[in-house]
Design a protein around this motif. Structure first.
Motif, PDB file in Angstrom:
ATOM      1  N   GLY A   4      -6.359  -3.194 -14.313  1.00 17.96           N
ATOM      2  CA  GLY A   4      -5.381  -2.406 -13.782  1.00 17.96           C
ATOM      3  C   GLY A   4      -6.102  -1.402 -12.860  1.00 17.96           C
ATOM      4  N   THR A   5      -5.037  -0.656 -12.155  1.00 21.35           N
ATOM      5  CA  THR A   5      -5.537   0.238 -10.970  1.00 21.35           C
ATOM      6  C   THR A   5      -5.100   1.684 -11.264  1.00 21.35           C
ATOM      7  OG1 THR A   5      -5.170  -1.796  -9.528  1.00 21.35           O
ATOM      8  CG2 THR A   5      -5.226   0.651  -8.511  1.00 21.35           C
ATOM      9  N   LEU A   6      -6.145   2.443 -11.176  1.00 24.35           N
ATOM     10  CA  LEU A   6      -6.002   3.881 -11.335  1.00 24.35           C
ATOM     11  C   LEU A   6      -5.600   4.479  -9.848  1.00 24.35           C
ATOM     12  CD1 LEU A   6      -8.720   6.420 -12.593  1.00 24.35           C
ATOM     13  CD2 LEU A   6      -7.122   6.801 -10.929  1.00 24.35           C
ATOM     14  N   ILE A   7      -4.442   5.063  -9.835  1.00 22.81           N
ATOM     15  CA  ILE A   7      -3.936   5.475  -8.406  1.00 22.81           C
ATOM     16  C   ILE A   7      -3.876   6.982  -8.557  1.00 22.81           C
ATOM     17  CG2 ILE A   7      -1.997   5.469  -6.853  1.00 22.81           C
ATOM     18  CD1 ILE A   7      -1.287   2.733  -7.552  1.00 22.81           C
ATOM     19  N   THR A   8      -4.651   7.613  -7.651  1.00 23.28           N
ATOM     20  CA  THR A   8      -4.799   9.146  -7.421  1.00 23.28           C
ATOM     21  C   THR A   8      -3.755   9.453  -6.053  1.00 23.28           C
ATOM     22  OG1 THR A   8      -6.956   9.002  -8.702  1.00 23.28           O
ATOM     23  CG2 THR A   8      -6.352  11.052  -7.056  1.00 23.28           C
ATOM     24  N   VAL A   9      -3.141  10.601  -6.269  1.00 16.96           N
ATOM     25  CA  VAL A   9      -2.401  11.038  -5.080  1.00 16.96           C
ATOM     26  C   VAL A   9      -3.210  12.272  -4.770  1.00 16.96           C
ATOM     27  CG1 VAL A   9      -0.613  12.220  -6.548  1.00 16.96           C
ATOM     28  CG2 VAL A   9      -0.339  11.577  -4.045  1.00 16.96           C
ATOM     29  N   ALA A  10      -3.512  12.571  -3.565  1.00 18.60           N
ATOM     30  CA  ALA A  10      -3.864  13.855  -3.045  1.00 18.60           C
ATOM     31  C   ALA A  10      -3.023  14.177  -1.975  1.00 18.60           C
ATOM     32  CB  ALA A  10      -5.509  13.504  -2.295  1.00 18.60           C
ATOM     33  N   PRO A  11      -2.080  15.164  -2.314  1.00 20.91           N
ATOM     34  CA  PRO A  11      -0.890  15.502  -1.585  1.00 20.91           C
ATOM     35  C   PRO A  11      -1.133  16.439  -0.433  1.00 20.91           C
ATOM     36  CG  PRO A  11      -0.720  16.556  -3.683  1.00 20.91           C
ATOM     37  CD  PRO A  11      -1.849  15.768  -3.668  1.00 20.91           C
ATOM     38  N   CYS A  38       5.776  11.120  -7.539  1.00 23.57           N
ATOM     39  CA  CYS A  38       4.530  10.114  -7.633  1.00 23.57           C
ATOM     40  C   CYS A  38       3.943   9.416  -8.673  1.00 23.57           C
ATOM     41  CB  CYS A  38       3.423  10.812  -6.803  1.00 23.57           C
ATOM     42  SG  CYS A  38       3.553  10.986  -4.858  1.00 23.57           S
ATOM     43  N   GLU A  39       4.169  10.559  -9.695  1.00 25.21           N
ATOM     44  CA  GLU A  39       4.133   9.801 -11.145  1.00 25.21           C
ATOM     45  C   GLU A  39       5.005   8.808 -11.477  1.00 25.21           C
ATOM     46  OE1 GLU A  39       3.597  11.258 -15.941  1.00 25.21           O
ATOM     47  OE2 GLU A  39       4.605  12.593 -14.235  1.00 25.21           O
ATOM     48  N   ALA A  40       6.334   9.113 -11.231  1.00 18.97           N
ATOM     49  CA  ALA A  40       7.481   8.100 -11.553  1.00 18.97           C
ATOM     50  C   ALA A  40       7.020   6.789 -10.768  1.00 18.97           C
ATOM     51  CB  ALA A  40       8.860   8.361 -11.043  1.00 18.97           C
ATOM     52  N   LEU A  41       6.387   6.555  -9.687  1.00 18.60           N
ATOM     53  CA  LEU A  41       6.175   5.428  -8.964  1.00 18.60           C
ATOM     54  C   LEU A  41       4.748   4.820  -9.485  1.00 18.60           C
ATOM     55  CD1 LEU A  41       6.883   6.758  -5.211  1.00 18.60           C
ATOM     56  CD2 LEU A  41       7.874   5.064  -6.477  1.00 18.60           C
ATOM     57  N   GLY A  42       3.824   5.452 -10.096  1.00 22.08           N
ATOM     58  CA  GLY A  42       2.859   4.761 -10.670  1.00 22.08           C
ATOM     59  C   GLY A  42       1.448   5.675 -10.340  1.00 22.08           C
ATOM     60  N   ALA A  43       1.434   6.926  -9.866  1.00 17.98           N
ATOM     61  CA  ALA A  43       0.188   7.623  -9.721  1.00 17.98           C
ATOM     62  C   ALA A  43      -0.310   8.399 -11.098  1.00 17.98           C
ATOM     63  CB  ALA A  43       0.484   8.719  -8.820  1.00 17.98           C
ATOM     64  N   LEU A 226      -7.857   3.462  -6.413  1.00 17.21           N
ATOM     65  CA  LEU A 226      -7.299   3.862  -4.995  1.00 17.21           C
ATOM     66  C   LEU A 226      -6.935   5.373  -4.987  1.00 17.21           C
ATOM     67  CD1 LEU A 226      -4.659   0.956  -4.375  1.00 17.21           C
ATOM     68  CD2 LEU A 226      -7.038   1.309  -3.640  1.00 17.21           C
ATOM     69  N   ARG A 227      -7.203   6.132  -3.811  1.00 14.05           N
ATOM     70  CA  ARG A 227      -6.594   7.578  -3.798  1.00 14.05           C
ATOM     71  C   ARG A 227      -6.042   7.588  -2.532  1.00 14.05           C
ATOM     72  NH1 ARG A 227      -9.715  13.070  -2.824  1.00 14.05           N
ATOM     73  NH2 ARG A 227      -9.356  12.936  -0.440  1.00 14.05           N
ATOM     74  N   VAL A 228      -4.677   7.857  -2.428  1.00 14.85           N
ATOM     75  CA  VAL A 228      -3.901   7.887  -1.241  1.00 14.85           C
ATOM     76  C   VAL A 228      -3.313   9.345  -1.270  1.00 14.85           C
ATOM     77  CG1 VAL A 228      -3.284   5.523  -1.099  1.00 14.85           C
ATOM     78  CG2 VAL A 228      -2.039   6.892  -2.310  1.00 14.85           C
ATOM     79  N   GLY A 229      -2.931   9.648   0.072  1.00 18.93           N
ATOM     80  CA  GLY A 229      -1.929  11.000  -0.059  1.00 18.93           C
ATOM     81  C   GLY A 229      -2.133  11.550   1.456  1.00 18.93           C
ATOM     82  N   LEU A 248       3.242   6.714   0.665  1.00 16.01           N
ATOM     83  CA  LEU A 248       1.785   6.414   0.442  1.00 16.01           C
ATOM     84  C   LEU A 248       1.390   5.914  -0.794  1.00 16.01           C
ATOM     85  CD1 LEU A 248       0.236   9.526   2.522  1.00 16.01           C
ATOM     86  CD2 LEU A 248       0.773   7.197   3.070  1.00 16.01           C
ATOM     87  N   VAL A 249       2.207   6.631  -2.104  1.00 13.52           N
ATOM     88  CA  VAL A 249       1.803   6.016  -3.335  1.00 13.52           C
ATOM     89  C   VAL A 249       2.724   4.694  -3.555  1.00 13.52           C
ATOM     90  CG1 VAL A 249       2.145   6.617  -5.886  1.00 13.52           C
ATOM     91  CG2 VAL A 249       1.412   8.204  -4.241  1.00 13.52           C
ATOM     92  N   ALA A 250       3.686   4.618  -3.020  1.00 13.91           N
ATOM     93  CA  ALA A 250       4.742   3.326  -2.973  1.00 13.91           C
ATOM     94  C   ALA A 250       3.885   2.352  -2.436  1.00 13.91           C
ATOM     95  CB  ALA A 250       6.176   3.433  -2.703  1.00 13.91           C
ATOM     96  N   ARG A 251       3.412   2.496  -1.501  1.00 12.30           N
ATOM     97  CA  ARG A 251       2.514   1.347  -0.778  1.00 12.30           C
ATOM     98  C   ARG A 251       1.374   1.073  -1.721  1.00 12.30           C
ATOM     99  NH1 ARG A 251       1.284   2.431   5.383  1.00 12.30           N
ATOM    100  NH2 ARG A 251      -0.299   3.913   4.558  1.00 12.30           N
ATOM    101  N   ALA A 252       0.615   1.906  -1.980  1.00 14.85           N
ATOM    102  CA  ALA A 252      -0.428   1.668  -2.880  1.00 14.85           C
ATOM    103  C   ALA A 252      -0.186   0.995  -4.086  1.00 14.85           C
ATOM    104  CB  ALA A 252      -1.403   2.973  -3.479  1.00 14.85           C
TER     105      ALA A 252
END
Length: 279
Positions: A4-11, A38-43, A226-229, A248-252
């Motif tokens: 799986g992929t850990l997705i971090t958001v740095a807002p 962002c949590e609802a999307l997958g972060a 991934l980290r995005v934001g 950005l989270v949705a794209r990741a």
């Protein structure tokens, strides 16, 4: 490496001004809304910088504590506070971030030129931050701005032991002017160097500005996360400003799913990083 992929958001970060980037979440209400979306999307992790009443970067401990409590109340995200703050913040204030009792905090592994400024991280400061996190059970994300920072991390772990939770996780910050470039070649070099770290070490990668998409693709193809934001980019595409961190989270998430490495949940992320389950 996990499938799986850990997705971090740095807002938010500490660099962009609200007057120049109106969509930047700087109030607590704006941050909470961003976190929920962002949590609802997958972060699964939120990397937090906060601002004061005038939208300026701050490490005010009262505000940090309020922010940590509100994020825990409103989301299941892993709350990771930045101990970097702004490049002008004194070491004592950066260490005091841990008093807000986050689950995770950043630990930058060395000094780096940061545009026209210098992001100073003396060895003695890094050691103090690492050992305080061990004592308090705060899990670090070791931030790597250049290849030599991975060598420094190996030295740190050899001398002072594994972090709280026993799992080593790094974030490769790529594309800061003065640090390593946001290229596949640089990521592969770091990926090779990671082999010298403890077995099971995981990494995320952050591409600054136009490096966002190349770094996402390189990280996913080499087993990374991934980290995005909006801390890292305020442009979605050439001539197109970011409208929200959700974009950005949705794209990741879409890239992760295309790579057949769907986003990890916060619970799966806590298990991966050696964090205690949420009570």
């Amino acid at each position: 490496m996990t499938t799986g992929t850990l997705i971090t958001v740095a807002p938010t970060g500490a660099e962009s001004a609200k007057t120049e980037v109106p969509a930047l979440p700087v109030t607590l209400d704006e941050l909470l809304l961003t976190a929920k979306e962002c949590e609802a999307l997958g972060a699964a992790v939120i990397h937090v910088h906060i601002r004061d009443g005038d939208a300026r970067p701050t490490l005010d401990l009262g505000r940090l504590r309020e922010t940590v409590a509100a994020l825990r109340e409103s989301t299941d995200l892993v709350v990771q506070l930045s101990t970097g703050g702004a490049v002008t913040d004194p070491e004592a204030d950066r260490l005091a971030v841990l008093d807000a009792a986050p689950e995770m905090a950043s630990c930058t592994m060395g000094t780096v030129n940061f545009g026209d400024d210098v992001f100073l991280n003396r060895w003695e400061f890094v050691v103090e931050l690492h050992t305080r996190m061990q004592d308090r059970g705060v899990v670090p994300e070791y931030e790597i701005f250049d290849l030599g920072h991975l060598t420094a991390l190996r030295r740190l772990l050899d001398r002072y032991g594994l972090p709280a939770g026993g799992h080593v996780h790094v974030d490769l910050v790529m594309g800061v002017p003065g640090g390593m470039p946001a290229t596949t070649e640089a990521l592969v070099a770091c990926r090779q160097a990671l082999r010298d770290l403890p077995a099971g070490t995981t990494f995320s990668a952050t591409g600054i500005g136009r490096g966002t998409i190349p770094v996402i693709l390189a990280a996913l193809s080499t087993g990374g996360h991934l980290r995005v934001g909006m801390e890292d980019t305020v442009s979605y595409a050439k001539g197109r400003p970011v409208e929200s961190n959700m974009q950005l989270v949705a794209r990741a998430v879409s890239f992760a799913q295309l790579a057949q490495r769907p986003p990890l949940t916060p619970a799966q992320t806590r298990d991966l990083l050696g964090l205690a389950p949420r009570s």
